[in-house]
Design an enzyme around this catalytic site. Sequence first.
Site, short mmCIF file in Angstrom:
data_model
loop_
_atom_site.label_atom_id
_atom_site.label_comp_id
_atom_site.label_asym_id
_atom_site.label_seq_id
_atom_site.Cartn_x
_atom_site.Cartn_y
_atom_site.Cartn_z
N GLU A 175 0.84 -1.21 0.00
CA GLU A 175 0.00 0.00 0.00
C GLU A 175 0.87 1.25 0.00
O GLU A 175 0.59 2.22 -0.71
CB GLU A 175 -0.89 0.05 1.25
CG GLU A 175 -1.84 -1.13 1.42
CD GLU A 175 -1.22 -2.28 2.20
OE1 GLU A 175 -0.02 -2.57 2.00
OE2 GLU A 175 -1.94 -2.90 3.00
N CYS A 203 -2.72 -3.97 7.08
CA CYS A 203 -2.43 -4.39 8.45
C CYS A 203 -2.85 -3.32 9.45
O CYS A 203 -2.75 -2.13 9.20
CB CYS A 203 -0.94 -4.72 8.60
SG CYS A 203 0.14 -3.33 8.25
N ARG A 253 13.15 -22.16 -7.31
CA ARG A 253 14.05 -22.35 -6.16
C ARG A 253 14.10 -21.08 -5.31
O ARG A 253 14.00 -21.12 -4.09
CB ARG A 253 15.47 -22.66 -6.64
CG ARG A 253 15.69 -24.09 -7.08
CD ARG A 253 17.15 -24.32 -7.45
NE ARG A 253 17.38 -25.72 -7.79
CZ ARG A 253 18.53 -26.21 -8.19
NH1 ARG A 253 19.59 -25.42 -8.31
NH2 ARG A 253 18.65 -27.49 -8.48
N LEU A 310 22.85 -27.16 -6.24
CA LEU A 310 21.62 -26.79 -5.54
C LEU A 310 21.61 -25.35 -5.04
O LEU A 310 21.07 -25.04 -3.97
CB LEU A 310 21.32 -27.78 -4.40
CG LEU A 310 21.10 -29.24 -4.84
CD1 LEU A 310 20.91 -30.16 -3.63
CD2 LEU A 310 19.90 -29.37 -5.77
#
Lengths: 394, 394
Positions: B68, B92, B210, B230
């Site tokens: 926002e 919020c 990932r 990885l």
Amino acid sequence: MELIRSLSLPAIGTKLTAEEAMSLAISEAYQGAARVSPNPLVGAVVLDAQGGFLSAGHHEFYGGPHAEVNALKNLSPEQLKGAHAFVTLEPCAHEGKTPSCAKMMAKLPLKKVTFGLIDPNPLVAGQGAEILRQARIEAEVFSSANPVLDAKIKTELEEVCEAFLWNFRKKKVFVSLKMASSLDGQVALRSGESQWITGPESREYVHYIRACHDGILVGKGTIDFDNPSLNIRHPQITKKNKVIVVDGEAELLPNFTKLKLSEVHASEDVIWCVAEELREKVEKLRGTLVKSPDVVYVKTRVGGDLDLEDLLAQLYQKGLRSVMVEGGAFTASSFVSYHLVNRLYMFQAPIIMGSGGSRSWTESVRISAMTDKIQLKNPRYLTFGNDFMITGTL
Amino acid sequence: MELIRSLSLPAIGTKLTAEEAMSLAISEAYQGAARVSPNPLVGAVVLDAQGGFLSAGHHEFYGGPHAEVNALKNLSPEQLKGAHAFVTLEPCAHEGKTPSCAKMMAKLPLKKVTFGLIDPNPLVAGQGAEILRQARIEAEVFSSANPVLDAKIKTELEEVCEAFLWNFRKKKVFVSLKMASSLDGQVALRSGESQWITGPESREYVHYIRACHDGILVGKGTIDFDNPSLNIRHPQITKKNKVIVVDGEAELLPNFTKLKLSEVHASEDVIWCVAEELREKVEKLRGTLVKSPDVVYVKTRVGGDLDLEDLLAQLYQKGLRSVMVEGGAFTASSFVSYHLVNRLYMFQAPIIMGSGGSRSWTESVRISAMTDKIQLKNPRYLTFGNDFMITGTL
Ligand SMILES: NC(=O)c1ccc[n+]([C@@H]2O[C@H](COP(=O)([O-])OP(=O)(O)OC[C@H]3O[C@@H](n4cnc5c(N)ncnc54)[C@H](OP(=O)(O)O)[C@@H]3O)[C@@H](O)[C@H]2O)c1
Ligand SMILES: NC(=O)c1ccc[n+]([C@@H]2O[C@H](COP(=O)([O-])OP(=O)(O)OC[C@H]3O[C@@H](n4cnc5c(N)ncnc54)[C@H](OP(=O)(O)O)[C@@H]3O)[C@@H](O)[C@H]2O)c1
């Protein structure tokens, strides 16, 4: 194969590039799907002297007028003056069931004819174009300045009449394999249960693909488990098809009359494939049956399985030009192992069946290095409801 | 997950419907992918009093300003007069790392705020909206006149912050499973060979996925066969990730320093999962290693396999909120069997590997009736080069 759809043609006078005209001719060609076999699907588009759209046509049914005739028939000499015709296949030079298209076109005030593929028959290839040139009509094979585009259009042009080209070049049946699997490649539970993997949208399309083939082939197991009708049930198509059952030991033959198959199809439209060794026994059996399908006796391989190449050769002799293998697991994977599949139609549902308790459509296919993987060429993807379908050539 | 893409915003003043504004806010939200975890992805769009597009913004990185704020920050009070803000998640109510968005918005001359999802925290749900209403700003949950459209947008709104919602609701790690298979569902040859099944376009996207997760998890077999890095290698992303290795018997641990993993990642970013029973032995071993990864000791099931639920619970305790399981066959099928996968990313290459000599990603999954099939919900299809990818929730 394209979806059956009401092709929306451009408004008369809309300017089209050569690529657009040829693509439209390809889409037109598909409008004849399921009705022209053993002829090729052919489409034609005519642009006026200014490059504006005039008309389109396709080969509509076996024995009917060719695409060029349908595209040109309602145009006046005035409209045709300086016009440019696009045809997916070289206009035929000779009289067959219908008069020569090249000769017909040679009489018109066309400026140019662009065709997609040269006639696959080497004895007449180029002759259609030659007839046009002698009438002072430019005649050439489609090509743009762009080799990537040309390759793409060439692939589409070959695809639209792929069964015809294969038949002509190899004198063999064109074989499609249709499978419905889960995301993990499974086509049936070990128990034999497999209905339904895919949804109704996929299943309707399968009936369209069935209609694009002369026959539907299944293994004995599928008849035994599913007792299927194997006919064509599609809202827009009425067509009879042949059914081929691979039942090397003729195990199900005695019960033929109890099968749905025999209710739905004329006996002569069902072809039972049985081991050559059983000829005598089976002929005796047929004498006792109220109703008997046609039977072909097929050579066997070491191990007793029917030699599928011999089987296909016999179907070709019977006049079948395209067959769709519809399973089950054993039969599908046999056709894949022996490299007998021309086109794959793989429907996948967004489900997992687990390979721990079910069967894959490649159970007898084994490669030992990634370099030996079997590549699907020119893959295309379509979605049907929640399922998707991948098709390509093998 | 959407592709990373340069989202093209509409020109200022372009009229948008409420559905279009909310869809745009969803696309905006995805622009923060790979940078906001453990926060949710949130997007916002502001329309002027006439319904014309004014601005858009998203939560850009963990700890940074909320969507926002980013959407509203460059707008003048003049522009904001009578404006309508769309936010994917309820603004919020409370101060956290950043000031309360609802309070910030309450000070502006907005006419209305439409938000996609109510705050998932029941203790504060609706409080953001209440703060706005007290400032005489209309505040409501998105809904159109069309229930089908609403269901679709609701699904997309949940999907954009799915890991966050799962973490919040279940206090568990969100688990994605990524697999690369052939058309027949095979992920590796029996020999262990699996490179490469999919093409470079798919593989680049895998690095994006990932990056959208906190950690990448693989079984010992994959380390052994492939010795993978990885890490995240993507032209537009720089991010460190955790690697989790399931190696119940700690078989590969003694060789840790020889693995590519240990070169590429800081030791504390690698988490080795070992059977609880081996704690003492493994701790002794670690003392002898030049370099040792982090180790978690996991409960075992009958048969000796690690209890994957306990494993995930321990990862959650370590602060991981999302994990992508990347194989191999055994590990993937274990996660599927135990129903621990939230989202599947299934890449398929247009190749056949044959199930006769290779391994499927569901080898330990077994159903006994079609009614027990595992359904992928809200499936979506994307193509990458010649491959396609299907994603959905399990
Ligand atoms: N998902 C799908 O798309 C799909 C489609 C169709 C069927 N299915 C399912 O697949 C299952 C049936 O698969 P299946 O593998 O058991 O049966 P199948 O492939 O339909 O039939 C296998 C049997 O056909 C005979 N056969 C096939 N090829 C032969 C050859 N070259 N030579 C001699 N005989 C040959 C053999 O009979 P003998 O053993 O007697 O020699 C063989 O056992 C059923 O569960 C069915 O529901 C799924
Ligand atoms: N196509 C793809 O997307 C893809 C991705 C990754 C890998 N791969 C391929 O997959 C193959 C490896 O598959 P894989 O099944 O052999 O290996 P894997 O799943 O990587 O690892 C299996 C091993 O990990 C350990 N493990 C996994 N889950 C466990 C649990 N719950 N509890 C205890 N130990 C557990 C076990 O080790 P112990 O037996 O020692 O207990 C098990 O044997 C390789 O060929 C690789 O190239 C393919």
